[in-house]
Design a protein around this motif. Structure first.
Motif, short mmCIF file in Angstrom:
data_model
loop_
_atom_site.label_atom_id
_atom_site.label_comp_id
_atom_site.label_asym_id
_atom_site.label_seq_id
_atom_site.Cartn_x
_atom_site.Cartn_y
_atom_site.Cartn_z
N HIS A 46 34.70 42.40 40.33
CA HIS A 46 34.28 42.57 41.71
C HIS A 46 32.88 43.20 41.71
O HIS A 46 32.59 44.08 40.91
CB HIS A 46 35.28 43.47 42.43
CG HIS A 46 35.21 43.42 43.92
ND1 HIS A 46 34.22 44.04 44.64
CD2 HIS A 46 36.03 42.84 44.83
CE1 HIS A 46 34.42 43.85 45.93
NE2 HIS A 46 35.50 43.12 46.08
N PRO A 47 31.98 42.78 42.62
CA PRO A 47 30.60 43.32 42.58
C PRO A 47 30.51 44.82 42.81
O PRO A 47 29.67 45.49 42.22
CB PRO A 47 29.89 42.55 43.69
CG PRO A 47 30.97 42.01 44.56
CD PRO A 47 32.14 41.77 43.66
N ALA A 48 31.34 45.38 43.68
CA ALA A 48 31.34 46.84 43.90
C ALA A 48 32.67 47.24 44.49
O ALA A 48 33.17 46.60 45.41
CB ALA A 48 30.21 47.25 44.83
N ARG A 49 33.24 48.29 43.93
CA ARG A 49 34.50 48.81 44.47
C ARG A 49 34.27 50.07 45.31
O ARG A 49 34.98 50.30 46.28
CB ARG A 49 35.47 49.12 43.33
CG ARG A 49 35.97 47.89 42.59
CD ARG A 49 36.77 46.97 43.48
NE ARG A 49 37.52 45.98 42.70
CZ ARG A 49 38.36 45.09 43.25
NH1 ARG A 49 38.52 45.06 44.56
NH2 ARG A 49 38.99 44.23 42.49
N ILE A 50 33.30 50.88 44.92
CA ILE A 50 32.95 52.09 45.66
C ILE A 50 31.44 52.06 45.90
O ILE A 50 30.66 51.86 44.97
CB ILE A 50 33.35 53.37 44.90
CG1 ILE A 50 34.86 53.41 44.67
CG2 ILE A 50 32.90 54.61 45.67
CD1 ILE A 50 35.32 54.53 43.76
N VAL A 51 31.04 52.23 47.15
CA VAL A 51 29.64 52.25 47.53
C VAL A 51 29.37 53.56 48.26
O VAL A 51 30.05 53.89 49.23
CB VAL A 51 29.27 51.05 48.42
CG1 VAL A 51 27.80 51.13 48.84
CG2 VAL A 51 29.56 49.74 47.72
N VAL A 52 28.39 54.30 47.79
CA VAL A 52 28.01 55.57 48.41
C VAL A 52 26.58 55.43 48.91
O VAL A 52 25.66 55.18 48.13
CB VAL A 52 28.11 56.74 47.42
CG1 VAL A 52 27.88 58.06 48.13
CG2 VAL A 52 29.48 56.74 46.73
N SER A 53 26.40 55.59 50.22
CA SER A 53 25.09 55.45 50.85
C SER A 53 24.57 56.81 51.29
O SER A 53 25.35 57.73 51.54
CB SER A 53 25.19 54.52 52.07
OG SER A 53 25.63 53.23 51.70
N PRO A 54 23.24 56.95 51.39
CA PRO A 54 22.69 58.21 51.87
C PRO A 54 23.14 58.50 53.30
O PRO A 54 23.19 57.60 54.14
CB PRO A 54 21.18 57.98 51.81
CG PRO A 54 20.99 56.81 50.90
CD PRO A 54 22.20 55.96 51.06
N GLY A 55 23.46 59.74 53.57
CA GLY A 55 23.87 60.14 54.91
C GLY A 55 23.67 61.63 55.11
O GLY A 55 23.76 62.41 54.16
N ALA A 56 23.40 62.01 56.35
CA ALA A 56 23.18 63.43 56.64
C ALA A 56 24.44 64.25 56.45
O ALA A 56 24.40 65.41 56.05
CB ALA A 56 22.66 63.59 58.07
#
Length: 289
Positions: A46-56
């Motif tokens: 799978h290409p990504a299982r967990i994605v963490v994006s920048p956030g305040a």
């Protein structure tokens, strides 16, 4: 047919550096950078299982549940809308970012953000997880998640009656009943527990292929001083041998092995204790100062 698996999890964090160390150095996932500035983690094809994006602020922005195909997505979207929940279609750009063919989003009755998707776009780049022999995924998805809901019964009715989950077991606590739900041979893909306020992600689980993987992860937790949440133990419902740690945002993360598979329907049951042994609790670390 309903939901088939928990395919991905999307989070926001104010410190992607901590998540890179947590996901790669401790959990043993494969980090993948993206043009959007998010940090993605792979554990299989799978290409990504967990994605963490920048956030305040720390936030869970999506529990991504996989469905069979475009027609199944359309059917489930119609069912969700008939239940009184507003659904928004994902744009082509958002689908491309998630590397899926199409998806739709909504908030479940507890307020938890849900995305239903189909058509994973595979890049055929082999995954590399040198710290873990293999993660147990495939048609069972990447693991399970436990969420809260102020009206847990309403959330339970929605996931079973609308999205097609199957009740596996229950556990009563001071706040009410917790439900554990399955949608594939993994004992449970989703847990719903009552708690005041908006729904939130309480913990997620990844399953490794060997007991040695768990032992080595315990060694890494000690090496990198990852705060422990539950010591090594064995669950009474899915029989998984596992331990829990606190993530950088104090989400509980379970690292386990040998979870129970339920390939055929079985009668629901209630458990009165969460563990046969172990799983001794340590509260989350307090902010400095």
């Amino acid at each position: 047919m309903g939901v088939r698996s928990l395919g991905y999890l999307r989070l926001e964090s104010g410190d992607l550096g901590k998540w890179r160390a947590f996901g790669a150095d401790f959990l043993g996932l494969m980090p993948v950078e993206s043009d959007s500035g998010s940090l993605s983690f792979r554990m299989d094809d799978h290409p990504a299982r967990i994605v963490v994006s920048p956030g305040a602020q720390p936030a869970t922005t999506a529990l991504g549940f996989e469905v069979l195909d475009e027609r199944e997505l359309a059917k489930l979207v119609a069912d969700v809308e008939r239940s009184g929940i507003k659904v928004t279609a994902g744009t082509e750009a958002e689908a491309a970012e998630r590397k899926v063919t199409g998806f739709a989003r909504f908030a479940d009755p507890g307020g938890n953000p849900v995305e239903l998707y189909y058509g994973t776009v595979l890049d055929h780049v082999p995954v590399t997880t040198p710290l873990v022999s293999r993660f147990v995924t495939g048609d069972m998805g990447f693991g399970h998640a436990i969420v809260s809901a102020e009206d847990a019964r309403a959330a339970f009715d929605f996931y079973v009656g609308v999205l097609g989950f199957v009740e596996r077991n229950t556990m009563k606590g001071p706040g009410g009943t917790t439900w554990f739900l399955g949608c594939n041979p993994r004992h449970h893909t989703l847990g719903i527990t009552p708690a005041p306020g908006p729904g939130r992600l309480l913990h997620f689980m990844v399953e490794a292929a060997t007991l040695d993987d768990v032992g080595l992860a315990l060694d890494r937790a000690a090496k990198y001083e990852v705060p422990m949440m539950h010591s090594l133990g064995k669950h009474t419902n899915d029989h998984m041998v596992s331990f829990y740690v606190w993530s950088p945002e104090n989400i509980a993360v379970e690292f386990g092995w040998n979870g129970l598979k339920v390939p055929e329907p079985v009668p629901v049951y209630e458990i009165t204790d969460g563990a046969f042994w172990g799983h001794n609790f340590t509260p989350p670390p307090q902010p400095a100062g």
